[in-house]
Write a protein that holds these residues in place. Structure first.
Motif, PDB file in Angstrom:
ATOM      1  N   SER A  40       1.352  -0.082  12.588  1.00 52.64           N
ATOM      2  CA  SER A  40       0.563  -0.922  11.737  1.00 52.64           C
ATOM      3  C   SER A  40      -0.236   0.137  10.861  1.00 52.64           C
ATOM      4  O   SER A  40      -0.501  -0.428   9.541  1.00 52.64           O
ATOM      5  CB  SER A  40      -0.661  -1.432  12.876  1.00 52.64           C
ATOM      6  N   LEU A  41      -0.420   1.183  11.171  1.00 48.73           N
ATOM      7  CA  LEU A  41      -1.219   2.201  10.275  1.00 48.73           C
ATOM      8  C   LEU A  41      -0.369   2.347   8.975  1.00 48.73           C
ATOM      9  O   LEU A  41      -0.711   3.025   7.883  1.00 48.73           O
ATOM     10  CB  LEU A  41      -1.669   3.489  10.848  1.00 48.73           C
ATOM     11  N   GLY A  42       1.057   2.575   9.374  1.00 53.67           N
ATOM     12  CA  GLY A  42       1.935   2.790   8.241  1.00 53.67           C
ATOM     13  C   GLY A  42       1.931   1.623   7.447  1.00 53.67           C
ATOM     14  O   GLY A  42       2.459   1.868   6.190  1.00 53.67           O
ATOM     15  N   PHE A  43       1.599   0.422   7.626  1.00 54.00           N
ATOM     16  CA  PHE A  43       1.865  -0.707   6.743  1.00 54.00           C
ATOM     17  C   PHE A  43       0.530  -1.034   6.011  1.00 54.00           C
ATOM     18  O   PHE A  43       0.713  -1.583   5.092  1.00 54.00           O
ATOM     19  CB  PHE A  43       2.059  -1.834   7.754  1.00 54.00           C
ATOM     20  N   TYR A  44      -0.582  -0.533   6.233  1.00 57.12           N
ATOM     21  CA  TYR A  44      -1.827  -0.716   5.606  1.00 57.12           C
ATOM     22  C   TYR A  44      -1.716  -0.111   4.091  1.00 57.12           C
ATOM     23  O   TYR A  44      -2.127  -0.765   3.185  1.00 57.12           O
ATOM     24  CB  TYR A  44      -3.009   0.078   6.181  1.00 57.12           C
ATOM     25  N   PRO A  45      -1.150   1.273   3.995  1.00 60.03           N
ATOM     26  CA  PRO A  45      -1.126   1.539   2.625  1.00 60.03           C
ATOM     27  C   PRO A  45      -0.165   1.000   1.858  1.00 60.03           C
ATOM     28  O   PRO A  45      -0.304   1.123   0.530  1.00 60.03           O
ATOM     29  CB  PRO A  45      -0.561   3.109   2.703  1.00 60.03           C
ATOM     30  N   LEU A  46       0.808   0.260   1.961  1.00 57.99           N
ATOM     31  CA  LEU A  46       1.809  -0.496   1.406  1.00 57.99           C
ATOM     32  C   LEU A  46       1.039  -1.575   0.884  1.00 57.99           C
ATOM     33  O   LEU A  46       1.463  -2.166  -0.236  1.00 57.99           O
ATOM     34  CB  LEU A  46       2.996  -0.999   2.304  1.00 57.99           C
ATOM     35  N   ILE A  47       0.100  -2.347   1.526  1.00 56.21           N
ATOM     36  CA  ILE A  47      -0.158  -3.793   1.032  1.00 56.21           C
ATOM     37  C   ILE A  47      -1.684  -3.479   0.308  1.00 56.21           C
ATOM     38  O   ILE A  47      -2.051  -4.570  -0.209  1.00 56.21           O
ATOM     39  CB  ILE A  47      -0.291  -4.608   2.203  1.00 56.21           C
ATOM     40  N   SER A  48      -2.250  -2.340   0.594  1.00 60.68           N
ATOM     41  CA  SER A  48      -3.584  -2.296  -0.026  1.00 60.68           C
ATOM     42  C   SER A  48      -3.324  -1.533  -1.505  1.00 60.68           C
ATOM     43  O   SER A  48      -2.742  -0.470  -1.683  1.00 60.68           O
ATOM     44  CB  SER A  48      -4.441  -1.211   0.693  1.00 60.68           C
ATOM     45  N   LEU A 124       7.818  -7.794  -1.928  1.00 58.64           N
ATOM     46  CA  LEU A 124       8.386  -6.855  -0.943  1.00 58.64           C
ATOM     47  C   LEU A 124       7.512  -6.811   0.242  1.00 58.64           C
ATOM     48  O   LEU A 124       8.250  -6.561   1.278  1.00 58.64           O
ATOM     49  CB  LEU A 124       8.413  -5.282  -1.720  1.00 58.64           C
ATOM     50  N   ASN A 125       6.174  -6.782   0.221  1.00 59.59           N
ATOM     51  CA  ASN A 125       5.399  -6.665   1.366  1.00 59.59           C
ATOM     52  C   ASN A 125       5.496  -7.923   2.048  1.00 59.59           C
ATOM     53  O   ASN A 125       5.454  -7.885   3.564  1.00 59.59           O
ATOM     54  CB  ASN A 125       3.858  -6.380   0.977  1.00 59.59           C
ATOM     55  N   SER A 126       5.776  -9.098   1.469  1.00 56.31           N
ATOM     56  CA  SER A 126       5.905 -10.126   2.270  1.00 56.31           C
ATOM     57  C   SER A 126       7.223 -10.170   2.985  1.00 56.31           C
ATOM     58  O   SER A 126       7.353 -10.504   4.174  1.00 56.31           O
ATOM     59  CB  SER A 126       6.247 -11.278   1.310  1.00 56.31           C
ATOM     60  N   PHE A 127       8.328  -9.640   2.449  1.00 60.50           N
ATOM     61  CA  PHE A 127       9.554  -9.264   3.003  1.00 60.50           C
ATOM     62  C   PHE A 127       9.587  -8.467   4.240  1.00 60.50           C
ATOM     63  O   PHE A 127      10.007  -8.599   5.465  1.00 60.50           O
ATOM     64  CB  PHE A 127      10.659  -8.727   2.137  1.00 60.50           C
ATOM     65  N   ILE A 128       8.655  -7.374   4.176  1.00 61.77           N
ATOM     66  CA  ILE A 128       8.523  -6.435   5.128  1.00 61.77           C
ATOM     67  C   ILE A 128       7.807  -7.331   6.437  1.00 61.77           C
ATOM     68  O   ILE A 128       8.023  -7.171   7.748  1.00 61.77           O
ATOM     69  CB  ILE A 128       7.711  -5.119   4.883  1.00 61.77           C
TER      70      ILE A 128
END
Length: 337
Positions: A40-48, A124-128
């Motif tokens: 989860s911590l790895g996904f926060y920088p992608l969507i912020s 892209l973030n929606s796909f992930i």
């Protein structure tokens, strides 16, 4: 699809892949919890994104829901160690663990955050979020699942995913409810066989990757944007094929994993569940066809200064994947038999 990102976000994308392996390869519940948290911590920088308020709001909502799910998961692990292992405690703890994992993947009845967060993300973030972020909770769910509880949740997923797609004008929310519906099918495949779940997940990820890639190239986020006359007919035809394949209409490729699940349910005399799954898939096809019909039959004013240009290699790639989706069912059926 890596060209969506700059170098920093590509780094987080690769770390997201390796962090998923931590939870899958862990030999204790505490190791699984650590892997979930790091993932989860790895996904926060992608969507912020600091310049986009919707992305910042989505990242904050995602953080809060994932934190609540992680607290519940850790609480269930501690209860599993402290309480005596009789039938009542095992049943209660399994429901608690399953509920926390269902919240992490956006399943019903914990799905309320999922469409709202999808609305503030890029394609892209929606796909992930629809594909990769479901791998770890689904695999952990297969370790310790409550059959009766998940059977009820599976039916609820299919129902809410089908009914929630009506009266939606946002394509991202529509894809979110489609993901909830397909999550019910994936849970059914997981309870049958892990191999069947892997087949379904790979084909589903393949189909939504085409859709997200196509919507990204066209810069489309709402249904009324598909009325544009300047969108090529071939592109609209590709959208139609992939929507019908995602809905599970034969002879498209998306029908193949659903056919395997329905075949197993009928062989085990689960006629009511199989009938319910088929009817909900037909409802999903209704609002897919509504989008396709609107884009083919209605056109807005053709503006000379508003044209959509797509490079030829991208268009060839999309049409090739659509052709695979069109003929893949026939070829896979011949190979299967």
């Amino acid at each position: 699809m890596l060209f969506f990102f700059n170098s920093n976000k590509m780094f987080f994308l690769f770390t997201l892949f390796f962090k998923t392996l931590i939870s899958i390869s862990a030999n204790s519940w505490l190791g699984c919890w650590i892997g979930l948290e790091i993932n989860s911590l790895g996904f926060y920088p992608l969507i912020s994104t600091p310049n986009n308020l919707l992305n910042s709001e989505a990242s904050l909502k995602y953080f809060l829901t994932q934190a609540i799910a992680s607290i519940n998961f850790l609480f269930a692990i501690i209860l599993n160690l402290l309480l005596m292992k009789n039938f009542f405690n095992n049943n209660f703890i399994s429901i608690l663990i399953n509920s926390s994992l269902l919240m992490k993947m956006g399943s019903t009845p914990f799905h309320f955050w999922f469409p709202n967060i999808m609305e503030g993300l890029s394609w892209l973030n929606s796909f992930i979020l629809m594909s990769w972020q479901k791998i770890t909770p689904m695999i952990l769910l297969s370790y310790y699942f409550n059959m009766k509880f998940l059977a009820f949740i599976m039916i609820l997923n299919v129902l809410i995913g089908a009914m929630g797609g009506f009266n939606q004008t946002s394509l991202r929310k529509l894809m979110a409810f489609s993901s909830i519906n397909n999550l019910g099918w994936m849970m059914a495949a997981l309870m049958i066989s892990e191999t069947l779940w892997l087949i379904y997940f790979l084909l589903y990820s393949f189909l939504i990757s085409i859709m997200c890639f196509l919507f990204y190239l066209l810069n489309i986020f709402y249904i009324n944007q598909m009325f544009n006359f300047n969108i090529n007919f071939i592109i609209k035809f590709s959208i139609m094929i992939n929507f019908l394949s995602l809905g599970g209409l034969p002879p498209f490729l998306g029908f193949f994993p659903k056919w395997l699940i329905i075949n197993y349910l009928i062989l085990n005399k689960l006629y009511i569940i199989s009938f319910f799954f088929i009817m909900m898939s037909l409802i999903m096809l209704i609002f897919y066809i509504r989008i396709i019909y609107s884009s083919f039959m209605f056109f807005s004013i053709k503006l000379k200064w508003f044209k959509i240009h797509i490079k030829n290699n991208f268009l060839i790639l999309i049409n090739f994947f659509s052709f695979i989706s069109l003929l893949g069912m026939i070829l896979s059926t011949l190979f299967f038999f």
